[in-house]
Design an enzyme around this catalytic site. Structure first.
Site, PDB file in Angstrom:
ATOM      1  N   ALA A 261      -4.168   0.760   9.516  1.00 32.77           N
ATOM      2  CA  ALA A 261      -5.509   0.644   9.601  1.00 32.77           C
ATOM      3  C   ALA A 261      -6.157   1.507  10.682  1.00 32.77           C
ATOM      4  CB  ALA A 261      -5.792  -0.754  10.096  1.00 32.77           C
TER       5      ALA A 261
ATOM      6  N   LYS B 288       0.845  -1.283  -0.055  1.00 30.06           N
ATOM      7  CA  LYS B 288       0.150  -0.013   0.003  1.00 30.06           C
ATOM      8  C   LYS B 288       0.820   1.248   0.062  1.00 30.06           C
ATOM      9  CE  LYS B 288      -3.952  -2.081   2.387  1.00 30.06           C
ATOM     10  NZ  LYS B 288      -5.085  -1.966   3.252  1.00 30.06           N
TER      11      LYS B 288
ATOM     12  N   ASP C 125     -10.198   2.389   3.107  1.00 31.09           N
ATOM     13  CA  ASP C 125     -10.171   1.655   4.062  1.00 31.09           C
ATOM     14  C   ASP C 125     -11.190   2.430   5.385  1.00 31.09           C
ATOM     15  OD1 ASP C 125      -8.668  -0.751   3.554  1.00 31.09           O
ATOM     16  OD2 ASP C 125      -6.767   0.065   4.177  1.00 31.09           O
TER      17      ASP C 125
HETATM   18  P1  ATR Z   1      -1.374  -2.099   9.822  1.00 29.03           P
HETATM   19  O1  ATR Z   1      -0.786  -1.314   8.782  1.00 29.03           O
HETATM   20  O2  ATR Z   1      -2.356  -3.180   9.210  1.00 29.03           O
HETATM   21  O3  ATR Z   1      -2.336  -1.389  10.840  1.00 29.03           O
HETATM   22  P2  ATR Z   1       1.019  -2.063  11.461  1.00 29.03           P
HETATM   23  O4  ATR Z   1       1.312  -0.655  10.834  1.00 29.03           O
HETATM   24  O5  ATR Z   1       1.937  -2.935  11.288  1.00 29.03           O
HETATM   25  O6  ATR Z   1      -0.027  -2.785  10.452  1.00 29.03           O
HETATM   26  O7  ATR Z   1       0.361  -1.717  12.540  1.00 29.03           O
HETATM   27  C1  ATR Z   1      -0.188  -2.829  13.560  1.00 29.03           C
HETATM   28  C2  ATR Z   1      -0.519  -2.358  14.662  1.00 29.03           C
HETATM   29  O8  ATR Z   1      -0.786  -3.333  15.736  1.00 29.03           O
HETATM   30  C3  ATR Z   1       0.366  -1.474  15.760  1.00 29.03           C
HETATM   31  O9  ATR Z   1      -0.255  -0.776  16.569  1.00 29.03           O
HETATM   32  C4  ATR Z   1       1.068  -2.701  16.677  1.00 29.03           C
HETATM   33  O10 ATR Z   1       1.570  -2.062  17.714  1.00 29.03           O
HETATM   34  P3  ATR Z   1       3.081  -1.566  17.733  1.00 29.03           P
HETATM   35  O11 ATR Z   1       2.743   0.121  17.219  1.00 29.03           O
HETATM   36  O12 ATR Z   1       3.528  -1.405  19.180  1.00 29.03           O
HETATM   37  O13 ATR Z   1       3.910  -2.226  16.752  1.00 29.03           O
HETATM   38  C5  ATR Z   1      -0.166  -3.351  16.519  1.00 29.03           C
HETATM   39  N1  ATR Z   1       0.405  -5.044  17.425  1.00 29.03           N
HETATM   40  C6  ATR Z   1       0.247  -5.857  16.263  1.00 29.03           C
HETATM   41  N2  ATR Z   1       0.718  -7.008  17.115  1.00 29.03           N
HETATM   42  C7  ATR Z   1       0.935  -6.742  18.461  1.00 29.03           C
HETATM   43  C8  ATR Z   1       1.087  -7.439  19.558  1.00 29.03           C
HETATM   44  N3  ATR Z   1       1.269  -8.784  19.497  1.00 29.03           N
HETATM   45  N4  ATR Z   1       0.792  -6.667  20.915  1.00 29.03           N
HETATM   46  C9  ATR Z   1       0.805  -5.581  20.869  1.00 29.03           C
HETATM   47  N5  ATR Z   1       0.322  -4.485  19.615  1.00 29.03           N
HETATM   48  C10 ATR Z   1       0.438  -5.406  18.413  1.00 29.03           C
END
Ligand code: ATR
Length: 279
Positions: free
Chosen positions: A131, A65, A101
């Site tokens: 997201a 994206k 989205d």
């Molecule tokens: P997307 O673009 O799909 O939203 P991303 O930019 O990788 O994906 O964001 C993922 C989100 O999920 C983030 O807020 C991430 O937290 P961090 O900013 O601390 O990385 C959160 N997230 C994903 N897996 C997690 C986990 N196991 N525990 C806590 N937060 C998680």
């Protein structure tokens, strides 16, 4: 024959072809929608050459994206604010990009809860990634007054404050109960709770009884987080609606018909998700 596609890497699990081909058939349009695996190193070229290719447009999924945003000749304001494009179309020979989205989330909410009031309300978002950004932008556009963010990495909350301004605030363990008590909407925008991922463990007892609890995860359709909310009597919204509604504008841009998210389409995709979960 007109052709559109979804690009990603990997792309095998994308439901976009099922959605768009359902609509093509429903509206009697002689066109096809395909999956196309495009390696990260080829995304820029694929998009730049779209106007000269066999495709009239494409959807873009993970992890392309941001690269798609860079590669389009013209990105609209929403794509610009997110730095990410999920829908590409050709207008007057120019490769244009947008991001649906956020509007997909709002349309899903309005479809399920037509009378739900967002104006001047408080929302709580779990997550601070792409997201989250899409949903925060859309909620602010709908008149939501305050948005509290819960995120593992606090730095990313501060980035959201810089981008979206004073309506955004950080939720810590000390103010989380108060905020949950007064919020109208709570949304998980992370992958927590998805099949194969750790669950989202968030205490939600202090939520008011009418607070709507939403999850963008749709595998499984009903996450443990939504089950918990439902058990305590809160209204819930699963992630499948957002997936279906975010697809509407691309179809309209490419094929000239605004398609309807029917109960039949919902059941078709829900069935596919459930079938895949059993495998
Ligand atoms: P997307 O673009 O799909 O939203 P991303 O930019 O990788 O994906 O964001 C993922 C989100 O999920 C983030 O807020 C991430 O937290 P961090 O900013 O601390 O990385 C959160 N997230 C994903 N897996 C997690 C986990 N196991 N525990 C806590 N937060 C998680």
């Amino acid at each position: 024959m007109k052709k559109a596609c979804v690009i990603g890497w990997p792309i095998a699990h994308s439901r976009s072809p099922l959605i768009h081909n359902y609509w093509l058939k429903r509206y009697g349009i002689d066109a096809v929608y395909e999956k196309k695996a495009v390696e990260p190193k080829n995304v820029a070229l694929f998009i730049a050459n779209l106007a000269a290719s066999e495709f009239i447009g494409c959807n873009v999924t993970i992890p392309h994206k941001e690269a798609a945003f860079q590669a389009v000749s013209k990105a609209d304001e929403i794509a610009g604010r997110l730095g990410a494009v999920n829908t590409v179309y050709i207008k007057d020979g120019v490769v244009c990009g947008t991001n649906t989205d956020g509007e997909g989330f709002i349309a899903s909410l309005r479809h399920a809860y037509p009378a739900f009031e967002l104006k001047n309300k408080t929302a709580v978002i779990v997550g601070a990634g792409g997201a989250a950004k899409a949903i925060i932008g859309a909620l602010l556009d709908e008149g939501v007054a305050k948005i509290g963010i819960i995120n593992r990495t606090r730095e990313r909350i501060h980035e959201l404050q810089t981008q979206f301004g004073s309506g955004i605030y950080e939720i810590s363990e000390t103010n989380s109960n108060d905020t949950l008590k007064s919020c109208a909407l709570l949304v998980n925008t992370t992958s927590m709770g998805m099949e194969g991922q750790p669950p989202l463990e968030l205490e939600i007892q202090s939520l008011g009884p009418y607070a709507l609890v939403a999850d963008i995860v749709y595998t499984p359709l009903e996450t443990a987080f939504l089950k918990k909310a439902k058990r305590q009597g809160n209204p819930v919204l699963d992630g499948l609606g957002m997936l279906l509604h975010q697809a509407v504008r691309g179809f309209e841009l490419w094929f000239g018909v605004k398609p309807e998210v029917t109960a039949e389409l919902h059941a078709l995709i829900a069935g596919d998700v459930q079938k895949a979960n059993k495998q």
